[in-house]
Design a protein around this motif. Structure first.
Motif, PDB file in Angstrom:
ATOM      1  N   GLU A   1     -16.672 103.938 -34.949  1.00 39.96           N
ATOM      2  CA  GLU A   1     -16.003 102.641 -34.457  1.00 39.96           C
ATOM      3  C   GLU A   1     -15.654 101.880 -35.885  1.00 39.96           C
ATOM      4  N   PHE A   2     -14.449 101.120 -35.814  1.00 39.37           N
ATOM      5  CA  PHE A   2     -14.300 100.142 -36.902  1.00 39.37           C
ATOM      6  C   PHE A   2     -14.082  98.839 -36.328  1.00 39.37           C
ATOM      7  N   ASP A   3     -14.881  97.851 -36.815  1.00 41.22           N
ATOM      8  CA  ASP A   3     -14.960  96.477 -36.100  1.00 41.22           C
ATOM      9  C   ASP A   3     -15.242  96.403 -34.861  1.00 41.22           C
ATOM     10  N   GLY A   4     -15.884  97.307 -34.101  1.00 39.84           N
ATOM     11  CA  GLY A   4     -16.288  97.198 -32.921  1.00 39.84           C
ATOM     12  C   GLY A   4     -15.035  97.927 -31.987  1.00 39.84           C
ATOM     13  N   VAL A   5     -14.076  98.731 -32.485  1.00 41.44           N
ATOM     14  CA  VAL A   5     -13.133  99.092 -31.729  1.00 41.44           C
ATOM     15  C   VAL A   5     -13.432 100.804 -31.991  1.00 41.44           C
ATOM     16  N   SER A   6     -13.261 101.463 -30.828  1.00 44.31           N
ATOM     17  CA  SER A   6     -13.683 102.908 -30.978  1.00 44.31           C
ATOM     18  C   SER A   6     -12.181 103.717 -31.109  1.00 44.31           C
ATOM     19  N   ILE A   7     -12.633 104.498 -32.391  1.00 42.26           N
ATOM     20  CA  ILE A   7     -11.391 105.233 -32.865  1.00 42.26           C
ATOM     21  C   ILE A   7     -11.803 106.670 -32.406  1.00 42.26           C
ATOM     22  N   VAL A   8     -12.837 107.053 -32.600  1.00 38.16           N
ATOM     23  CA  VAL A   8     -13.505 108.549 -31.990  1.00 38.16           C
ATOM     24  C   VAL A   8     -14.521 108.497 -31.071  1.00 38.16           C
ATOM     25  N   GLU A   9     -14.178 109.093 -30.025  1.00 37.94           N
ATOM     26  CA  GLU A   9     -15.090 108.634 -28.616  1.00 37.94           C
ATOM     27  C   GLU A   9     -15.600 110.105 -28.153  1.00 37.94           C
ATOM     28  N   ASN A  10     -17.035 110.325 -28.717  1.00 36.85           N
ATOM     29  CA  ASN A  10     -17.796 111.051 -28.042  1.00 36.85           C
ATOM     30  C   ASN A  10     -17.329 112.591 -28.213  1.00 36.85           C
ATOM     31  N   ILE A  11     -16.913 112.924 -29.373  1.00 36.28           N
ATOM     32  CA  ILE A  11     -16.173 114.246 -29.395  1.00 36.28           C
ATOM     33  C   ILE A  11     -17.476 115.532 -29.613  1.00 36.28           C
TER      34      ILE A  11
ATOM     35  N   MET B   1     -18.465 107.648 -42.320  1.00 38.13           N
ATOM     36  CA  MET B   1     -19.769 108.176 -41.791  1.00 38.13           C
ATOM     37  C   MET B   1     -19.547 108.187 -40.393  1.00 38.13           C
ATOM     38  N   PRO B   2     -19.785 108.916 -39.431  1.00 38.27           N
ATOM     39  CA  PRO B   2     -19.973 108.578 -37.980  1.00 38.27           C
ATOM     40  C   PRO B   2     -20.725 107.637 -37.429  1.00 38.27           C
ATOM     41  N   THR B   3     -20.351 106.563 -36.551  1.00 39.17           N
ATOM     42  CA  THR B   3     -21.185 105.726 -36.168  1.00 39.17           C
ATOM     43  C   THR B   3     -22.221 105.963 -35.230  1.00 39.17           C
ATOM     44  N   SER B   4     -22.176 107.302 -34.515  1.00 40.71           N
ATOM     45  CA  SER B   4     -23.289 108.030 -33.969  1.00 40.71           C
ATOM     46  C   SER B   4     -23.025 109.563 -33.775  1.00 40.71           C
ATOM     47  N   GLY B   5     -23.817 110.257 -33.340  1.00 34.01           N
ATOM     48  CA  GLY B   5     -23.699 111.667 -33.355  1.00 34.01           C
ATOM     49  C   GLY B   5     -24.040 112.485 -34.564  1.00 34.01           C
ATOM     50  N   LYS B   6     -23.934 113.607 -34.822  1.00 30.92           N
ATOM     51  CA  LYS B   6     -24.049 114.520 -35.858  1.00 30.92           C
ATOM     52  C   LYS B   6     -23.096 115.268 -36.544  1.00 30.92           C
ATOM     53  N   ILE B   7     -23.050 115.615 -37.454  1.00 28.70           N
ATOM     54  CA  ILE B   7     -22.243 116.701 -38.042  1.00 28.70           C
ATOM     55  C   ILE B   7     -22.940 117.790 -38.701  1.00 28.70           C
ATOM     56  N   LEU B   8     -22.850 118.979 -38.176  1.00 33.34           N
ATOM     57  CA  LEU B   8     -23.580 120.158 -38.623  1.00 33.34           C
ATOM     58  C   LEU B   8     -22.920 121.164 -39.435  1.00 33.34           C
ATOM     59  N   PHE B   9     -23.470 121.490 -40.580  1.00 39.05           N
ATOM     60  CA  PHE B   9     -22.660 122.531 -41.247  1.00 39.05           C
ATOM     61  C   PHE B   9     -23.829 123.588 -41.222  1.00 39.05           C
ATOM     62  N   ASN B  10     -23.404 125.013 -40.817  1.00 41.57           N
ATOM     63  CA  ASN B  10     -24.387 125.861 -40.855  1.00 41.57           C
ATOM     64  C   ASN B  10     -25.840 125.747 -40.096  1.00 41.57           C
ATOM     65  N   GLY B  11     -25.781 124.620 -38.838  1.00 38.33           N
ATOM     66  CA  GLY B  11     -26.842 124.282 -38.306  1.00 38.33           C
ATOM     67  C   GLY B  11     -27.453 123.039 -38.851  1.00 38.33           C
ATOM     68  N   GLU B  12     -27.180 122.697 -40.022  1.00 41.67           N
ATOM     69  CA  GLU B  12     -27.961 121.566 -40.816  1.00 41.67           C
ATOM     70  C   GLU B  12     -27.134 120.176 -40.764  1.00 41.67           C
ATOM     71  N   ASP B  13     -27.817 119.250 -40.353  1.00 44.06           N
ATOM     72  CA  ASP B  13     -27.149 117.928 -40.233  1.00 44.06           C
ATOM     73  C   ASP B  13     -26.834 117.315 -41.819  1.00 44.06           C
ATOM     74  N   ILE B  14     -25.587 117.097 -41.880  1.00 43.57           N
ATOM     75  CA  ILE B  14     -24.869 116.617 -43.341  1.00 43.57           C
ATOM     76  C   ILE B  14     -24.109 115.293 -42.668  1.00 43.57           C
ATOM     77  N   SER B  15     -24.559 114.601 -41.698  1.00 51.66           N
ATOM     78  CA  SER B  15     -23.692 113.442 -41.370  1.00 51.66           C
ATOM     79  C   SER B  15     -23.620 112.451 -42.449  1.00 51.66           C
ATOM     80  N   HIS B  16     -24.710 112.104 -43.196  1.00 55.53           N
ATOM     81  CA  HIS B  16     -24.757 111.089 -44.281  1.00 55.53           C
ATOM     82  C   HIS B  16     -24.905 111.683 -45.680  1.00 55.53           C
ATOM     83  N   LEU B  17     -24.525 112.874 -45.800  1.00 54.57           N
ATOM     84  CA  LEU B  17     -24.313 113.543 -47.248  1.00 54.57           C
ATOM     85  C   LEU B  17     -23.125 112.791 -47.978  1.00 54.57           C
ATOM     86  N   PRO B  18     -23.159 112.392 -49.006  1.00 52.65           N
ATOM     87  CA  PRO B  18     -21.465 112.086 -49.710  1.00 52.65           C
ATOM     88  C   PRO B  18     -20.717 113.198 -49.884  1.00 52.65           C
TER      89      PRO B  18
END
Length: 507
Positions: free
Chosen positions: A20-30, A62-79
């Motif tokens: 979300e950007f400023d409360g507007v959903s840009i990507v929705e539960n993918i 960074m995702p507002t919610s959800g996870k991004i996995l690389f080879n099964g490991e969560d990298i959602s908040h890695l720079p």
């Protein structure tokens, strides 16, 4: 996408990702995964969320919610610099003051390699050393060899063509040996001929490198030409994932059918398995599993329409346009109120009456997603109804059979009860053909911007979105443009109201 049971092959996986950007959903539960070594393309119109999805994988967002996995490991908040990915942008972001070699070597010169050393006392220490110049030179040479630019090392960036600059940007990305290469519309700045050449070069590069390519484009031809897998996006959501052949031949819905290549899209019904009616005629098809006489959407590609004599065709119509397209003619035929596009090497003349037929395997039947608009609404003190970010006149007496309104506006039921309907919650249904648009913004009960239009042979199907993201789906014969701001009007007798069922099952 073909499903894989081996989780180890999923190099990237997005799980319930929202942005979300400023409360507007840009990507929705993918939710989707990318396999190692795959060439996957995110395809969709501007604003559909494809670049935002890529930037989240890259670490620029960074995702507002959800996870991004690389080879099964969560990298959602890695720079970004901690992720095994490199990105090639549409604007190549090359350094004009550096030559080709220096541009490609730039990232390597910044890297520090962990090295273990032993001092005179036998103690081991970890140090971070620069990559040796000889190693950098060899890596740059190999990268330039892959993009076919060996010998350009000392050239100035300003002397290179657009295609050469694009290949330098790719070389700079792959020299770091990423496991994933992200490409954000990298061919957008090139002319048509060079773009087609680079499509083939990128596909060949992918085979040579063997790494995972994640590609973003709004160009259907690019996606169909290069990809192992295509992910079609619209409005921040995934519409379909599959091979290019599957996406083209078996679109999941009318958006995909309309966006990928040319399509004739009709409203039809399924009398029984293996038979569909559209354009007023019955056609044999290969589809089944629908309810008897279920409304459906029918897709027929222009190349699958066969021109015959008027006597032999299932349909008969008059040729209204013939345009030479190089390898075929684009032909429009008006069959009653239906306009049908054909791609054929046959050359009828404008004004000629022809027959049209379609073989069963040229007809693709899909469930109709939009049959009626449904909203939650509330009755106002003026006995109007508020729904869909708007307010409309309505007939509240339909909520209680046999009722009427007295002079003060109270509803009198068939039993003589006097009701004040203010704030009564209701279900609202409105048909697609019962909504009209106007550019007079004060005319209708709601207003919004057109976010989608699909031609369905006899009318356009529009989606209008209000400021608070309520969607109206409507059918209209007139041509409007996407992003037009319009007002929406609905006759009061076309607004169907029913009382909401409260908890416990009582109205």
């Amino acid at each position: 996408m073909a499903k894989s049971t081996d989780k180890n092959t999923h190099i990237i996986e997005l799980v319930d990702v929202c942005k979300e950007f400023d409360g507007v959903s840009i990507v929705e539960n993918i939710n989707f995964y990318v396999r190692k070594g795959e060439f996957i393309t995110f395809l969709g119109p501007s604003g559909c969320g494809k670049t935002t999805t890529l930037r989240m994988i890259a670490g620029f967002e960074m995702p507002t919610s959800g996870k991004i996995l690389f080879n099964g490991e969560d990298i959602s908040h890695l720079p970004p610099n901690k992720r095994p990915v490199n990105t090639v942008f549409q604007k190549y972001a090359l350094f004009p003051h550096l030559n080709v070699f220096e541009n490609v070597a730039f990232g390597l010169k910044l890297q520090r390699v962990e090295t273990t050393v032993t001092d005179k006392k036998g103690n081991t220490k970890t140090k971070y050393k620069k990559i040796p110049k000889a190693v950098i030179a060899e890596k740059v040479r190999k990268a330039l060899e892959i993009v076919d630019l060996v010998g350009f090392e000392k050239r100035s960036i300003s002397t290179l063509s657009g295609g050469q600059q694009q290949r330098i940007a790719i070389a700079r990305a792959i020299v770091n040996e990423p496991q994933i290469l992200l490409l954000d519309e990298p061919l957008g700045a090139l002319d048509l001929k060079m773009r087609k050449e680079m499509q083939l070069e990128l596909k060949a590069m992918h085979k040579r490198l063997g790494i995972t390519f994640i590609y973003v484009t709004h160009d259907q031809e690019e996606a169909l030409t290069m990809s192992d897998t295509i992910m079609v996006m619209s409005d921040g959501m995934i519409q379909q994932i599959g091979t290019p052949e599957m996406i083209y031949n078996e679109p999941k819905n009318t958006f995909v059918a309309d966006f990928i290549g040319e399509s004739n899209i009709f409203s039809g019904v399924m009398p029984k398995d293996g038979q569909v009616r559209f354009c007023g005629k019955a056609f044999a098809c290969l589809d089944g599993g629908f309810e008897k006489d279920e409304p459906v959407d029918v897709v027929v590609r222009p190349e699958d329409v066969i021109i015959t004599t008027p006597e032999e065709g299932t349909l008969k119509g008059k040729v209204t346009s013939v345009i030479f397209k190089g390898i075929h003619y684009q032909i429009l035929v008006q069959c009653g109120r239906y306009e049908i596009e054909i791609q054929s090497t046959t050359t009828p003349t404008v004004g000629e009456t022809v027959g049209l037929s379609v073989k069963p395997d040229g007809i693709h039947v899909m469930k109709k997603i939009f049959r009626v608009n449904k909203f939650s609404g509330v009755i106002t003190k003026r006995n109007t109804v508020e729904f869909g970010d708007g307010e409309f006149d309505c007939d509240v007496t339909q909520l209680y059979p046999g009722s009427y309104l007295d002079e003060e506006g109270y509803l009198i039921t068939a039993k003589g009860e006097k009701l004040d309907l203010t704030d009564t919650e209701v279900n609202v249904e409105v048909g697609l053909h019962d909504i009209t648009m106007s550019d007079n913004l004060d005319e209708g009960g709601a207003r919004g911007n057109i976010i989608s239009m699909i031609y369905k042979s006899e009318y356009y199907r529009y989606i209008v979105r209000t400021e608070n993201e309520e969607d109206y789906v409507l059918a209209c014969e007139d041509t409007w443009n996407e992003n037009d701001l319009v007002s929406l009007s609905i006759p009061k007798d076309k607004i169907k109201l029913t009382l909401k069922v409260a908890e416990g099952g009582k109205q």
